[in-house]
Design a protein around this motif. Sequence first.
Motif, PDB file in Angstrom:
ATOM      1  N   PRO A  62       1.062  -1.212   0.141  1.00 56.15           N
ATOM      2  CA  PRO A  62      -0.009   0.014   0.003  1.00 56.15           C
ATOM      3  C   PRO A  62       0.802   1.320   0.089  1.00 56.15           C
ATOM      4  O   PRO A  62       0.310   2.410  -0.445  1.00 56.15           O
ATOM      5  N   SER A  63       2.184   1.289   0.253  1.00 55.72           N
ATOM      6  CA  SER A  63       2.934   2.470   0.323  1.00 55.72           C
ATOM      7  C   SER A  63       3.606   2.751  -1.138  1.00 55.72           C
ATOM      8  O   SER A  63       3.937   3.854  -1.257  1.00 55.72           O
ATOM      9  N   LYS A  64       3.093   1.802  -2.190  1.00 53.90           N
ATOM     10  CA  LYS A  64       3.544   2.338  -3.443  1.00 53.90           C
ATOM     11  C   LYS A  64       2.475   2.950  -4.316  1.00 53.90           C
ATOM     12  O   LYS A  64       1.277   3.104  -3.898  1.00 53.90           O
ATOM     13  N   ASP A  65       2.975   3.532  -5.210  1.00 50.45           N
ATOM     14  CA  ASP A  65       2.095   4.362  -6.205  1.00 50.45           C
ATOM     15  C   ASP A  65       1.449   3.462  -7.193  1.00 50.45           C
ATOM     16  O   ASP A  65       1.916   2.993  -8.282  1.00 50.45           O
ATOM     17  N   MET A  66       0.189   2.880  -6.859  1.00 52.54           N
ATOM     18  CA  MET A  66      -0.288   2.054  -7.816  1.00 52.54           C
ATOM     19  C   MET A  66      -0.472   2.370  -9.098  1.00 52.54           C
ATOM     20  O   MET A  66      -0.134   1.717 -10.206  1.00 52.54           O
ATOM     21  N   PRO A  67      -1.082   3.485  -9.312  1.00 50.16           N
ATOM     22  CA  PRO A  67      -1.559   4.039 -10.797  1.00 50.16           C
ATOM     23  C   PRO A  67       0.005   3.922 -11.661  1.00 50.16           C
ATOM     24  O   PRO A  67      -0.167   3.832 -12.635  1.00 50.16           O
ATOM     25  N   GLY A  68       0.943   4.601 -10.759  1.00 51.44           N
ATOM     26  CA  GLY A  68       2.259   4.850 -11.543  1.00 51.44           C
ATOM     27  C   GLY A  68       2.835   3.497 -11.844  1.00 51.44           C
ATOM     28  O   GLY A  68       3.565   3.771 -12.857  1.00 51.44           O
ATOM     29  N   GLU A  69       2.581   2.490 -11.457  1.00 54.86           N
ATOM     30  CA  GLU A  69       3.265   1.331 -11.477  1.00 54.86           C
ATOM     31  C   GLU A  69       2.619   0.641 -12.788  1.00 54.86           C
ATOM     32  O   GLU A  69       3.205  -0.544 -13.375  1.00 54.86           O
ATOM     33  N   SER A  70       1.410   0.842 -13.090  1.00 51.56           N
ATOM     34  CA  SER A  70       0.532   0.194 -14.081  1.00 51.56           C
ATOM     35  C   SER A  70       0.802   0.877 -15.457  1.00 51.56           C
ATOM     36  O   SER A  70       1.015   1.861 -15.593  1.00 51.56           O
TER      37      SER A  70
END
Length: 341
Positions: A62-70
């Motif tokens: 949850p600490s990571k940027d989900m949208p940015g990684e997709s």
Amino acid sequence: MKWNTLTSLALFAPSHVVALLRFPCGQLMVDRVDPLVNPGMAPSPHLHQIVGGNAFNVTMDPSKDMPGESTCTTCQFSEDFSNYWTAVLYFKARNGTYKRVPQKQNVGFEGVNGGMTVYYMQDGLYNFQQTSKVTAFKPGFRMYIGDVNARTREEAERFRQLTYTCLENMNTRDPQTLDFPNKPCPAGIMTALRFPTCWDGKNLDSPDHMEHMAYPEFGTFETGGPCPASHPVRMGQLFYEVIWDTSKFNNKADWPADGSQPFVWSFGDGTGYANHGDYVFGWQGDALQRALDSPCYQNCPTLKSQNNAAMNACKKPGFVKEDIDGWVSILPGGHVANYRK
């Protein structure tokens, strides 16, 4: 006001309808992973079908940027890199073997491979006047609904709107039941999962992935009941429709000899009471809030859309290598059909 068909709503919804988002999401993967309930575990205890952004992984930190990684999403709105998933439905034949039931899209979304239909609403599915102010989910938000161990009606009734519809045709929407239909359904079985809509305003998650959310004090989201003081923030309602194409399994000669219904969830539940779903937020920027604040129905002018080919092209390789398409004597993870605890 209830609709009789999905197409009737599309035809007669007035021009001032506000923020009823309804869109298809194709299949990203079918795999035995569940980063919400079993983070870091591959294989997880049972099989799931997942749609949304291709950053989906075993841990979903949850600490990571989900949208940015997709880099892509299987959903129509290309700014939505959220992930949505449910268990998988199986058919149990009279000889005791199991076969995975494929999924198909709703009317109007033909051409999108498998997956589900996703809704975000301000005032409920049957309300044409979508005018209430609601808060969009925040980055890092996630939630779960249902009870994988439920095997009785009483246990299922804790969750107010997890239902099944036996589709006489693709526009059937009623009646809805808490357990599996007990007769062949000509156009398939639709599962509907409506998530709680009242947030505590503080926590993006909770140990059981449910405590930070609550239902209205009385009734359902559609009835407009107030949120409890413990969960005062009114969110939009997230709602999944998954259509399982059970039509190829409608020959009752293949059903159990006692005539009981033959469908079972991938974790073994043969009652249907353990229907459940998972959600991890992944919209880019303020895209979801902008959409909820703007007049739109399905095709929302404030959001970027992509075509069927782009949705279908977004895929994720499986983490667990096992047979999920052939006839099997035991469900992935070692489960067998069970009907009571």
